[in-house]
Scaffold this motif. Structure first.
Motif, PDB file in Angstrom:
ATOM      1  N   THR A 169      -4.984 -77.444  11.826  1.00 41.06           N
ATOM      2  CA  THR A 169      -4.915 -78.306  13.009  1.00 41.06           C
ATOM      3  C   THR A 169      -4.280 -79.655  12.678  1.00 41.06           C
ATOM      4  O   THR A 169      -3.399 -80.151  13.405  1.00 41.06           O
ATOM      5  CB  THR A 169      -6.314 -78.526  13.601  1.00 41.06           C
ATOM      6  N   VAL A 170      -4.713 -80.251  11.569  1.00 35.41           N
ATOM      7  CA  VAL A 170      -4.169 -81.568  11.197  1.00 35.41           C
ATOM      8  C   VAL A 170      -2.723 -81.441  10.733  1.00 35.41           C
ATOM      9  O   VAL A 170      -1.870 -82.252  11.120  1.00 35.41           O
ATOM     10  CB  VAL A 170      -5.033 -82.226  10.106  1.00 35.41           C
ATOM     11  N   LEU A 171      -2.422 -80.417   9.939  1.00 36.16           N
ATOM     12  CA  LEU A 171      -1.052 -80.248   9.471  1.00 36.16           C
ATOM     13  C   LEU A 171      -0.080 -80.051  10.641  1.00 36.16           C
ATOM     14  O   LEU A 171       1.059 -80.510  10.595  1.00 36.16           O
ATOM     15  CB  LEU A 171      -0.955 -79.062   8.511  1.00 36.16           C
ATOM     16  N   GLU A 172      -0.532 -79.370  11.668  1.00 34.62           N
ATOM     17  CA  GLU A 172       0.321 -79.153  12.827  1.00 34.62           C
ATOM     18  C   GLU A 172       0.748 -80.486  13.443  1.00 34.62           C
ATOM     19  O   GLU A 172       1.877 -80.637  13.936  1.00 34.62           O
ATOM     20  CB  GLU A 172      -0.423 -78.312  13.870  1.00 34.62           C
ATOM     21  N   GLY A 173      -0.149 -81.444  13.388  1.00 37.06           N
ATOM     22  CA  GLY A 173       0.155 -82.732  13.989  1.00 37.06           C
ATOM     23  C   GLY A 173       0.953 -83.671  13.109  1.00 37.06           C
ATOM     24  O   GLY A 173       1.534 -84.637  13.610  1.00 37.06           O
ATOM     25  N   VAL A 174       0.978 -83.425  11.795  1.00 40.34           N
ATOM     26  CA  VAL A 174       1.664 -84.362  10.892  1.00 40.34           C
ATOM     27  C   VAL A 174       2.905 -83.766  10.243  1.00 40.34           C
ATOM     28  O   VAL A 174       3.509 -84.397   9.378  1.00 40.34           O
ATOM     29  CB  VAL A 174       0.702 -84.876   9.796  1.00 40.34           C
ATOM     30  N   ARG A 175       3.276 -82.559  10.681  1.00 46.77           N
ATOM     31  CA  ARG A 175       4.528 -82.004  10.152  1.00 46.77           C
ATOM     32  C   ARG A 175       5.715 -82.792  10.710  1.00 46.77           C
ATOM     33  O   ARG A 175       5.679 -83.261  11.851  1.00 46.77           O
ATOM     34  CB  ARG A 175       4.674 -80.533  10.540  1.00 46.77           C
ATOM     35  N   PRO A 176       6.791 -82.924   9.936  1.00 40.40           N
ATOM     36  CA  PRO A 176       7.977 -83.623  10.443  1.00 40.40           C
ATOM     37  C   PRO A 176       8.512 -82.940  11.695  1.00 40.40           C
ATOM     38  O   PRO A 176       8.549 -81.707  11.770  1.00 40.40           O
ATOM     39  CB  PRO A 176       8.972 -83.515   9.280  1.00 40.40           C
ATOM     40  N   ARG A 177       8.898 -83.713  12.684  1.00 39.59           N
ATOM     41  CA  ARG A 177       9.482 -83.153  13.913  1.00 39.59           C
ATOM     42  C   ARG A 177      10.905 -82.725  13.659  1.00 39.59           C
ATOM     43  O   ARG A 177      11.648 -83.413  12.930  1.00 39.59           O
ATOM     44  CB  ARG A 177       9.425 -84.211  15.038  1.00 39.59           C
ATOM     45  N   PRO A 178      11.347 -81.622  14.255  1.00 34.95           N
ATOM     46  CA  PRO A 178      12.713 -81.136  14.015  1.00 34.95           C
ATOM     47  C   PRO A 178      13.780 -82.163  14.353  1.00 34.95           C
ATOM     48  O   PRO A 178      14.828 -82.188  13.723  1.00 34.95           O
ATOM     49  CB  PRO A 178      12.804 -79.920  14.914  1.00 34.95           C
ATOM     50  N   ASP A 179      13.496 -83.030  15.352  1.00 35.97           N
ATOM     51  CA  ASP A 179      14.509 -83.985  15.760  1.00 35.97           C
ATOM     52  C   ASP A 179      14.388 -85.329  15.066  1.00 35.97           C
ATOM     53  O   ASP A 179      15.121 -86.269  15.367  1.00 35.97           O
ATOM     54  CB  ASP A 179      14.420 -84.219  17.276  1.00 35.97           C
TER      55      ASP A 179
END
Length: 222
Positions: free
Chosen positions: A205-215
């Motif tokens: 859950t936390v990793l989903e929110g802190v992964r680099p955004r594609p853009d």
């Protein structure tokens, strides 16, 4: 003074070049140390309240003289701090192959510690007493909890370096986001369950929110 405090003094003397006075008399006996800690654990297991655990009673249970205890610990609270350390477990080994897997290992360790505390009246008793002693609780954090925190931050730092975690987030705050839910259930909401899979759920859950955004600039287009 606890054993850790004594070790700190020796280390500090070595770093500054100062002479550290040698202990006189016979060297400390590891067997006596173990017998004393085991005596405390046995008395608590038998239901003896902390308030009734006198140094005299502990010495009698361990089969040593009271002076033997006071050569090692300044008093009951310092002794109980070392007893709590004896009940602790080291951080799990981290193989470094996956940031996610290492985070799950660290949180699973916390989950199991929470379950152990709930199931062990002895552990709850000792922890509750030490927590009422600010100096001892601070020393426990410095010598035990800090090592776990640094291990977690090191994994997060590696995640930033590999591009798995965004670089624009404070690592101390991220560390709190990972461990906070587990600690809240284990310490603040003891009626809530600590089921298997909780560590994985929190990490994902936390990793989903802190992964680099594609853009985002510098993000991996893949």
């Amino acid at each position: 003074m606890s054993r850790v405090a004594e070790d700190r003094g020796r280390t500090a003397g070595a770093r500054t070049g100062g002479a550290v006075p040698q202990r006189r008399g016979r060297p400390r006996s590891a067997a006596a140390d173990s017998a004393i800690v085991e005596a405390v654990l046995h008395l608590i297991e038998d239901g003896v309240p902390i308030a009734e655990l006198s140094m005299e009673r502990i010495a009698r249970e361990a089969g040593v003289g009271k002076a033997t205890l006071y050569r090692r610990w300044s008093g009951k609270s310092a002794l109980l701090l070392d007893v709590m350390r004896s009940l602790d477990a080291p951080c799990p080994p981290l193989d470094g192959s996956s940031v996610r897997d290492d985070l799950v290992r660290l949180l699973e360790f916390l989950r199991r510690r929470g379950l152990a505390k709930r199931s062990s009246a002895m552990l709850r008793t000792v922890v509750s007493h030490v927590r009422t002693q600010p100096e001892l609780w601070a020393e426990y954090h410095e010598t035990v909890v800090r090592a776990r925190h640094e291990a977690l931050v090191a994994v997060l730092r590696r995640g930033v370096a590999t591009g798995e975690i965004r670089a624009d987030r404070d690592l101390e705050t991220l560390a709190d986001l990972f461990v906070g839910p587990m600690l809240a259930r284990a310490l603040l909401h003891e009626w809530k369950q600590l089921p298997e899979g909780l560590a994985e759920d929190i990490v994902d859950t936390v990793l989903e929110g802190v992964r680099p955004r594609p853009d985002a600039p510098g993000a991996d287009p893949a």
